[in-house]
Motif scaffolding. Structure first.
Motif, PDB file in Angstrom:
ATOM      1  N   ARG A  55      50.931  45.958  28.772  1.00  0.00           N
ATOM      2  CA  ARG A  55      50.461  44.644  29.189  1.00  0.00           C
ATOM      3  C   ARG A  55      51.652  43.830  29.652  1.00  0.00           C
ATOM      4  NH1 ARG A  55      45.469  45.139  28.132  1.00  0.00           N
ATOM      5  NH2 ARG A  55      44.526  45.558  26.138  1.00  0.00           N
ATOM      6  N   GLY A  56      51.562  43.293  30.844  1.00  0.00           N
ATOM      7  CA  GLY A  56      52.652  42.504  31.388  1.00  0.00           C
ATOM      8  C   GLY A  56      52.148  41.204  31.967  1.00  0.00           C
ATOM      9  N   VAL A  57      53.058  40.484  32.561  1.00  0.00           N
ATOM     10  CA  VAL A  57      52.685  39.236  33.199  1.00  0.00           C
ATOM     11  C   VAL A  57      51.785  39.548  34.388  1.00  0.00           C
ATOM     12  CG1 VAL A  57      53.571  37.217  34.416  1.00  0.00           C
ATOM     13  CG2 VAL A  57      54.835  38.166  32.483  1.00  0.00           C
ATOM     14  N   GLY A  58      50.630  38.952  34.424  1.00  0.00           N
ATOM     15  CA  GLY A  58      49.712  39.167  35.532  1.00  0.00           C
ATOM     16  C   GLY A  58      48.760  40.333  35.324  1.00  0.00           C
ATOM     17  N   GLY A  59      48.796  40.978  34.175  1.00  0.00           N
ATOM     18  CA  GLY A  59      47.863  42.070  33.912  1.00  0.00           C
ATOM     19  C   GLY A  59      48.561  43.319  33.416  1.00  0.00           C
TER      20      GLY A  59
END
Length: 122
Positions: A55-59
């Motif tokens: 899971r990262g920034v933006g999805g």
């Protein structure tokens, strides 16, 4: 196992189509392109063997993995290719107006060195 890790744990590839592991959870023998390059290797035409998801920034983010044992050594440039690269880099540093070789690359937006673009003497 944490829920985040469990969401991306699919070693058989049933859910995502490829064997999928969580961040830093891939077994030995797999590497990303960047890891292969650091080891002096390249994928060499092999298909993607697995993926790492997190899971990262933006999805959700993904990184593709290749098998290290199928990787090939990196190709090196021939002397003629190196000479062509050096010549091209020299051309990018040479002013078209005053023909001076600068220590920086000439901005393409100006087409000449900074001194010539300002109207001053080099």
């Amino acid at each position: 196992m944490a829920r985040t890790r469990a969401a991306f744990h699919d070693p058989e590839g049933d859910r995502y189509g490829l064997p999928t592991f969580w961040w830093r959870g891939a077994p030995p023998g797999y590497a990303t392109r960047r890891q292969l390059r650091a080891a002096g290797l390249r994928p060499g035409g092999q298909p993607i063997a697995a993926q790492v998801m997190w899971r990262g920034v933006g999805g959700d983010r993904v990184a593709y993995l290749y098998k290290v044992d199928l990787a090939r050594p990196k190709r090196t440039a021939t002397p003629a290719q190196r000479a062509a690269i050096d010549k091209a880099l020299l051309a990018r540093r040479t002013c078209s107006t005053c023909h001076t070789v600068r220590w920086y690359f000439i901005p393409r937006s100006l087409g000449e060195c900074l001194d010539c673009a300002e109207g001053g003497t080099p």
